[in-house]
Design an enzyme around this catalytic site. Sequence first.
Site: not given
Length: 474
Positions: A41, A151, A193-194, A453
């Site tokens: 899809g 769908t 859009g970004v 770390h």
Amino acid sequence: MTTHAFDIVVLGGGIGGYSAAIRAAQLGKNVAIVERDKLGGTCLHRGCIPSKALLRSAEVYAAMKESERFGIEADGVRVDFGKVISRKNGIVEQLHNGLQYLMKKNKITVYSGIGRIIGPSIFSPRSGSVSVEQEDGEILTLVPEKLIIATGSRPRSLPGLDTDGVRVLNSDDALRLEKLPASAVIIGGGVIGVEWASMLSDFGVQVTVVEYAPRLLPGEDEEVSRELERLLKKRGVTVRTGAKVLADTLQKSDSGVQLAVEHKEARHMLEAEIALVCVGRQANVEGIGLENTDVKVEGGYIRVNDVMQTAELHIYAVGDCVGGLQLAHAAGHEGIAAAEHICGHTVHHYASHQIARCVYSRPETASVGLTERQAIERGHQIKTSKVHFKALGKALVYGESDGFVKVIADSATNDILGVHMIGPHVTDLISEAALAQLLEATPWEVGQTIHPHPTLSEILGDAMLAVDGKAIVV
């Protein structure tokens, strides 16, 4: 006309559909999928995967142009966009092949063709059978005990800005570009859009973003929006928020487009090689036979209950076609929930605020839960913290120290209400915050997790401790 009986038929082979099919098959059901295009899809072929492949190439190019910061001299760095596209296509094809293998492994029958739901007929006394028009014109009828509609959705258009795939494009069209434009006007400053603005800018395209709302990513926390806008502008992207596109001014030519926008009570004429319309997505609910059922459509989306059942309880719907958060991982979860409910299993109900939201721009943003404004509007007394990546050793090592992690907690209950991130690789960090919300952990409990770390993950622990003023780095 040939008929086939199945326990479950899934109409649509995107992530919501194939997740439902696989889970149902795992639970012993005889399952079929009907897909008019390709399995996977939008996510696999026109969304998540191809766009992130392009974003990665753009990110690598941007890093190579800045390599002197790391003591690396790289001369003559350039983009071979043909190879960029080839890489993207290769990734999609590899995943598509893997998905086809999963269908065979789970003994799921896949029908390629246009599926439409039919009403009560000689095949079944109730609606929910599916007529499949195959490429050769043959019509098959699938008769299931249960039907799952998956769908999906398609790019939404703006009146007067109809896409032509050449000068005015939507996100589907943009993924088919064979060469980079010199300039682009992006209409819409939401997630899609970004991401396109970030990608095209990194590839060297001159980009202008026009957003009608007062800020980019209007659904996200305001501090994240402001920081993202600042950093995009720093990279040369022009951002016009609170701006209205005047569609009737659109002019197209062989060299590009012109259109006007109203911004701060003034009219500005914008010119670019292409206009890219990114104003959200609309559900694919037309032409699939819903009129032959009692399934309800409200606001353009199929109405479902909390276990994904429609008004006809033997018909389920999942993914973008039901609205809500139109996210691939949400669709996948909904598909699994529908399959498990059909099979009599207890369904894990999720709230939309527990689903992580990600934007794969540079820098990335990620969030889960309520924004600060939403928390206040819902009556919470809040306490917040914010830890910047510039305080983190691993971020400095990466050379990506812009951004921060923000935690919002309830002052009375100490519940985590929201976590919002902007910075390097935060889309990989947000899952810990989502798990913390799901398990109803407190900021102190997350802060007690010993994060290795030096890693970027340290910042979440520090931000959680900072809610109560206990962080070491702040």
